[in-house]
Design a protein around this motif. Structure first.
Motif, PDB file in Angstrom:
ATOM      1  N   SER A  26       0.842  -1.197   0.000  1.00 44.90           N
ATOM      2  CA  SER A  26       0.000   0.000   0.000  1.00 44.90           C
ATOM      3  C   SER A  26       0.875   1.244   0.000  1.00 44.90           C
ATOM      4  O   SER A  26       1.929   1.280   0.650  1.00 44.90           O
ATOM      5  N   HIS A  29      -2.530   7.571  -1.255  1.00 44.91           N
ATOM      6  CA  HIS A  29      -3.493   7.909  -2.297  1.00 44.91           C
ATOM      7  C   HIS A  29      -4.628   8.679  -1.635  1.00 44.91           C
ATOM      8  O   HIS A  29      -4.912   8.495  -0.447  1.00 44.91           O
ATOM      9  N   TYR A  31      -7.809   8.471  -2.066  1.00 51.27           N
ATOM     10  CA  TYR A  31      -8.933   7.607  -1.693  1.00 51.27           C
ATOM     11  C   TYR A  31      -8.434   6.169  -1.541  1.00 51.27           C
ATOM     12  O   TYR A  31      -7.257   5.885  -1.759  1.00 51.27           O
ATOM     13  N   GLU A  33      -8.018   2.765  -3.092  1.00 51.56           N
ATOM     14  CA  GLU A  33      -8.001   2.242  -4.460  1.00 51.56           C
ATOM     15  C   GLU A  33      -7.360   0.847  -4.450  1.00 51.56           C
ATOM     16  O   GLU A  33      -6.146   0.715  -4.571  1.00 51.56           O
ATOM     17  N   HIS A  35      -6.354  -2.934  -5.820  1.00 45.09           N
ATOM     18  CA  HIS A  35      -6.092  -3.672  -7.055  1.00 45.09           C
ATOM     19  C   HIS A  35      -5.812  -5.121  -6.657  1.00 45.09           C
ATOM     20  O   HIS A  35      -4.911  -5.384  -5.857  1.00 45.09           O
ATOM     21  N   ARG A  59      -7.948   4.854   3.217  1.00 44.28           N
ATOM     22  CA  ARG A  59      -7.249   5.518   2.116  1.00 44.28           C
ATOM     23  C   ARG A  59      -6.032   4.696   1.715  1.00 44.28           C
ATOM     24  O   ARG A  59      -5.540   3.879   2.480  1.00 44.28           O
ATOM     25  N   LYS A  61      -3.522   3.425  -2.044  1.00 48.51           N
ATOM     26  CA  LYS A  61      -3.542   2.545  -3.207  1.00 48.51           C
ATOM     27  C   LYS A  61      -2.997   1.199  -2.747  1.00 48.51           C
ATOM     28  O   LYS A  61      -1.838   1.091  -2.347  1.00 48.51           O
ATOM     29  N   GLU A  63      -2.304  -2.802  -3.442  1.00 48.39           N
ATOM     30  CA  GLU A  63      -2.129  -3.870  -4.431  1.00 48.39           C
ATOM     31  C   GLU A  63      -2.055  -5.209  -3.695  1.00 48.39           C
ATOM     32  O   GLU A  63      -1.166  -5.422  -2.875  1.00 48.39           O
TER      33      GLU A  63
END
Length: 289
Positions: A26, A29, A31, A33, A35, A59, A61, A63
């Motif tokens: 992580s 970001h 928000y 998000e 993946h 919050r 990003k 993965e």
């Protein structure tokens, strides 16, 4: 508790039918998000995985990568006949509705490519899915623990700079009376050097204007208030990054006002030091959830 948005977690589990490996990364970001990368045979877990992420993270990003390595003796493939029949029947029904009249049978290779048609013969996929969800939960807990550890470090760095800001406020307040007196004496000396009649009324008017320009008590009060608010927010539970980012803007606004009201190099230097400290905090806050 302050949480960073930057962390990494890895969990691995070995079973008689194979191994599962989760890796979660992580970064910051605005928000949440997520993946997700995983084998097609486990793709139906995606909804549950996203729900877990929404419940525990606000919050970042994120993965998430799942690797599934079946044991060699468990890698024989079998066809899920019932599912294949339903798929072919659905394809025939759609073909019958075609206006072009094209009713060619579905290509067998297309059927085999469809997720869920081919299955590992000797593996209970329900068990694999349950273990994958359980392992993901452990990896997510590790990720959160890592974010909290880094968040504690960020908290300490921000607190150091808050202390420095408070010290600068005290310094400016202590210097202000001497600064005003020095400016008053300087103005009086310059008027006397002109050998002109000294209009006391005009002198007082100039001093009032000078005092108003140099009056930064309000800015100092607001700086102290914002420092207290930052400390209060840092102790709150849940996501605080956006609130802290807003407070950095307010702190910077007061530092700019102090700079614009400066009449001597000392207060200008203090304003510059404030801006540096605020920018350092702002950069760290970009990583806070």
């Amino acid at each position: 508790m302050t949480r960073s948005m930057t962390a990494f977690a890895r969990q691995e589990a070995e079973h008689s039918w194979g191994s599962l490996i989760w890796e979660i990364r992580s970064v910051n970001h605005r928000y949440l998000e997520p993946h997700l990368r995983m084998p097609e045979s486990l793709r139906e877990l995606e909804g549950s995985l996203r729900e877990q992420l929404r419940k525990k993270l606000s919050r970042g990003k994120v993965e998430c990568t799942l690797r599934f390595h079946p044991e060699a003796q468990a890698q024989q493939l079998t066809v899920n006949s019932e599912f294949a029949k339903e798929l072919i029947a659905a394809a025939d029904e759609v073909a019958a509705l075609s206006l072009s009249g094209n009713t060619q049978p579905m290509n067998p290779l297309d059927v085999l490519r469809w997720p869920g048609v081919l299955q590992d013969a000797q593996i209970d996929m329900d068990q694999v899915k349950a273990e994958a969800l359980k392992l993901f939960g452990r990896a997510l807990d590790d990720l959160i623990a890592g974010r909290e550890r880094e968040g504690a470090e960020l908290n300490a760095l921000i607190e150091q700079r808050l202390v420095s800001i408070s010290e600068i406020v005290v310094e400016v307040r202590s210097k202000l009376p001497q600064i005003l007196q020095a400016q008053r004496d300087n103005l009086r000396s310059r008027l006397e050097e002109l050998k002109e009649d000294l209009d006391e009324g005009r002198l007082e008017q100039e001093m009032v204007m000078l005092a108003q320009k140099a009056d930064v008590d309000e800015e100092m009060d607001r700086l102290n208030t914002h420092v207290l608010e930052v400390r209060r927010v840092l102790k709150q539970k849940g996501p605080i990054g956006r609130r802290l980012d807003f407070l950095m803007q307010e702190l910077n606004r007061e530092a700019n006002t102090l700079s614009s009201k400066s009449i001597v190099a000392d207060t200008t230097q203090c304003a510059v030091e404030l801006k540096v400290l605020i920018e350092q905090m702002r950069e760290q806050i970009q990583n806070i959830e």
